[in-house]
Design a protein around this motif. Sequence first.
Motif, mmCIF file in Angstrom:
data_model
loop_
_atom_site.group_PDB
_atom_site.id
_atom_site.type_symbol
_atom_site.label_atom_id
_atom_site.label_comp_id
_atom_site.label_asym_id
_atom_site.label_seq_id
_atom_site.Cartn_x
_atom_site.Cartn_y
_atom_site.Cartn_z
ATOM 1 N N LEU A 45 1.027 -1.148 -0.036
ATOM 2 C CA LEU A 45 0.115 0.279 0.406
ATOM 3 C C LEU A 45 1.090 1.111 0.232
ATOM 4 N N ILE A 63 -6.867 -8.740 -0.865
ATOM 5 C CA ILE A 63 -6.396 -8.089 -1.146
ATOM 6 C C ILE A 63 -5.120 -8.596 -0.081
ATOM 7 N N VAL A 66 -1.613 -7.975 2.016
ATOM 8 C CA VAL A 66 -0.587 -6.608 1.896
ATOM 9 C C VAL A 66 0.399 -7.334 3.574
ATOM 10 N N ARG A 111 -4.481 4.307 4.781
ATOM 11 C CA ARG A 111 -5.439 3.641 3.010
ATOM 12 C C ARG A 111 -5.565 2.322 3.110
ATOM 13 N N ALA A 112 -5.112 0.767 4.366
ATOM 14 C CA ALA A 112 -5.740 -0.156 4.035
ATOM 15 C C ALA A 112 -7.815 0.062 4.459
ATOM 16 N N VAL A 170 -2.877 -7.036 6.156
ATOM 17 C CA VAL A 170 -4.722 -6.395 6.404
ATOM 18 C C VAL A 170 -5.042 -5.392 7.144
ATOM 19 N N SER A 218 -2.846 -4.229 9.785
ATOM 20 C CA SER A 218 -2.995 -1.927 9.067
ATOM 21 C C SER A 218 -3.986 -1.963 10.020
ATOM 22 N N LEU A 219 -5.425 -2.675 9.843
ATOM 23 C CA LEU A 219 -6.770 -1.660 10.097
ATOM 24 C C LEU A 219 -6.868 -1.028 11.182
#
Length: 481
Positions: free
Chosen positions: A282, A299, A301, A314-315, A334, A337-338
């Motif tokens: 990302l 997705i 990451v 961005r996530a 993902v 990062s959330l």
Amino acid sequence: MPVSDKPTIFPLGMPVRVDSFKHQKLCEVQEASHVSEDKISNLPDCVLHHILSFLPTKDTVATSILSTRWKDLWTSVPNIDFDDSLLYSSEVNGGYPLEVNCFMNFVERVLLLRNCSADVKKFRLSCRVCFDASRIHAWISAAIKHKVQELDLCLFVEKPFTLPHCVFYGESLTSLKIEMNCVLELSTCISFPKLKTLYLALVTFPDDDSIQKLLSSCQVLQELSILDCEWMNLKSIMVSIPTLKSLTIDDLPFFGSEDELNGCEIKIDAASMLFFTYSGYLLNEICLLNLSSLINASIHVPSLYKGGKDIASRAVKLLRGLNHVKSMRISNGVIESLFLADNVLDHLPIFQKLTYLELSMEIERHIIQKLRDLLHFFPNLESFVFAEGFNPSVCFGEELILKRVPKCVLASLKSVSIHNFNGNYTELCSLKSLLKNALVLERLNIFCSKKPSRDVEKQKVVINQLQMSPRVSTSCVIMSF
């Protein structure tokens, strides 16, 4: 005069007695064999062209020696495939330069003798441009002149190389694939009235305006793939293609510092898109707009190690654009990062349409709590897949699994699949908790690990324990594989 008992040698090479009946049968067999040998040659040209189109061009040309019937057939075959990769093994034997010249001469001879009235359906060229850039330029131009529909270029360059301008004015092109490790220099005039598939790999995008012009010229595009490309020269682009159905973005690995995280802003407006795939760190900010038709999203990451807060925001933005998706595959990165973003629970929408969720990486201990919180945003989830199972070294008890049971577990979850099952305590606790809370669960699929280090007996014992465990859904079936 009596018939002699002495054998006579006939053309087939078989010793036979001179007997009128046998002789007649032999002639019939010979006649039938001549007829059968010619069946393929008697097929129409269009059928033979279709058959030859599945062969490498080198083998297609070789059929010209079979007979007069086959002499010129190869000159009208719709598919042409040139690949120099077979030459590399000759380099160690000292014959490499000679082999290169043979390859280049072969390509030019094939194109020179090509039937001028026969269009090319697919033209594939995979070679090193250092051979002779001008000649390679001419080959590509020749394919365009033959009204090629599918152009597939895989070029390895040592110096800057510019594709012929006619490539970007392909009135007949329906598919364009460019894999080239240099700057993608574009023509000032770009027109793709029929292009449905665009595949770009390893190229460096020059600037916003040229790439925007390229994308804007593909107004009937259905499939766009951008793999391992360099975005460093771009600041902001808009992908607005009403017909786009599939988009794949696979970013390069990141080895820089946090100061280099300010990448390109990519806005995507595609109301007809059905499939979206992203893999990367990302580094670019992806804004998904109006993806109301989306069916499947994937997705990936990797686990974060730099730029946590920036990547997290961005996530969140990326996930917000996927709120209409029906099936989704996500990685641990993902989820991580959330929950690095501030007040993530206030920013994520409810995924009302999502019925299928797959986790693509091993579940770690620190992911469990975050995953449980994330499930509250998927109220209608029906199928949940742990594609890589749990990390065998992770250990925790049932108390960590479901403190506040998500709505989907209580009301909609019908199928759960766990792969790489080892039979450890963590897996046992997780699945026991699931069985106690999943009110409408119909099927629990357990795929045992096949690794050499697995304990088969332990796997069987734990599965038997699960079979005997209490479950709130009376219709639930536990299957092991």
